[in-house]
Design an enzyme around this catalytic site. Sequence first.
Site, PDB file in Angstrom:
ATOM      1  CG  HIS A 177      -1.738   1.231   1.357  1.00 32.13           C
ATOM      2  ND1 HIS A 177      -1.517   2.146   2.361  1.00 32.13           N
ATOM      3  CD2 HIS A 177      -2.758   1.732   0.606  1.00 32.13           C
ATOM      4  CE1 HIS A 177      -2.370   3.149   2.239  1.00 32.13           C
ATOM      5  NE2 HIS A 177      -3.124   2.922   1.189  1.00 32.13           N
ATOM      6  CD  GLU A 231      -2.903   2.651  -3.673  1.00 30.38           C
ATOM      7  OE1 GLU A 231      -3.646   3.658  -3.715  1.00 30.38           O
ATOM      8  OE2 GLU A 231      -3.161   1.654  -2.962  1.00 30.38           O
ATOM      9  CG  HIS A 232       0.114   6.310  -0.674  1.00 30.59           C
ATOM     10  ND1 HIS A 232      -0.490   7.454  -0.178  1.00 30.59           N
ATOM     11  CD2 HIS A 232      -0.725   5.283  -0.371  1.00 30.59           C
ATOM     12  CE1 HIS A 232      -1.641   7.130   0.393  1.00 30.59           C
ATOM     13  NE2 HIS A 232      -1.792   5.812   0.297  1.00 30.59           N
ATOM     14  CD  GLU A 291      -4.856   5.606   3.343  1.00 28.46           C
ATOM     15  OE1 GLU A 291      -5.540   4.688   2.839  1.00 28.46           O
ATOM     16  OE2 GLU A 291      -3.866   6.105   2.771  1.00 28.46           O
TER      17      GLU A 291
END
Length: 409
Positions: free
Chosen positions: A105, A108-109, A188
């Site tokens: 994840h 992904e950023h 997040e």
Amino acid sequence: MKRFYKSVCTFGLIAVLAFARLGAAQTQAPSKTPEKAADHPAPAKPAAVKPAPLEVPQLRFEKYKLDNGLEVILSEDHRLPMVAVNLWYHVGAANEVPGRTGFAHLFEHMMFEGSKHVPTNAHNSLLEAAGASDINGSTDFDRTNYYETLPSNQLELALWLESDRMGYLPDQLSQANLSRQQDVVRNERRERLENSPYGVVEEGLFHQIFPKEHPYYGRIIGSHSDIQAAKLEDVQNFFKLYYAPNNASLAIVGDFDPEKARGLVGKYFGPLKRGEDVPKIKAHTPAIATERRAVVQDNVQLPRVYMGWLTSPIFKPGDAEADLAATVLGGGKSSRLYKKLVYEKQIALDVAVNQQSLILGSLLEVQATARPGVKRKTWRKPSIASSKHFARRGPLLRNLPGHETCLNR
């Protein structure tokens, strides 16, 4: 309203005529010699009308591979002057190594930080200037994808942007970019899990279902310590292994010319080099032999019960049945569990059932929020119908009011 009035008047006229005929028939003189029933046999029953065959919508598509291993799927649809591009990389949280949870994840950023020919943070702005929408990416246990929808005449822009970060992302990787995204991802986690009502419970559910060494044990977003421990070298190695054409699938759907689309795909993705073969995940998902229970404390006002069962892996026998069962049991306010617990027994405020289909073993999850005033003992012996596709026993978690403990505090 005019149509309705006309219909009512028409129906009224037909009814009047019918009654008038009936009355006229009744006033006629009876026949002197009554006819025998045999002289007028009963009319034959109309033949049963066979139902029309079910028409299953056909999804037309073309599928092929480039020499470098990139899988391409084209599906033409000219109903709107729009085209959607969706690029899947077959890597997710299940591919992470111990001590690096949340890395897929985090990466992904990093994909939105720019590449060799695209400046930092310019990816989205270039697409938005061209009229694109639905620009984003997502990470799951088994895959990561990047997508955008844009006007048909801008297809080349999307393919150029996606190919540039597939082939030339390392040119823009820097410690400053990594540090910035580490802070973003940790924030997040705080927002979606730790500071969101019931946000921490699903992580506890996965901890009960999967052993600690299993790829699905941790949540996709990872832990604060693992996210912060990521190094720039880790990011570079992750990209080199998993973000190669032979580990990706590109889907283009919408208003486009197939021949032109194939040419653009070959132009931008064809020159990219094939990567090493991605090692297969070697993991065993053990069956749940006994019921497991846990209580997760959170800062909430109403208790919530979570129940989970291991089900068949995605696309295997039993997966589709479990998905259908989840819809029947808790797929809306007309579902069976919702009607039973919310309307009839009135012990729940809401009920939801979901089947999460995964490669290494799927998860069917039931959750129900207690109605105010309902005591905990009501939930001690839940009655949920099981299926031959479900494990006989599964974990049960109660999310009870309490004080939330966040890792960042």
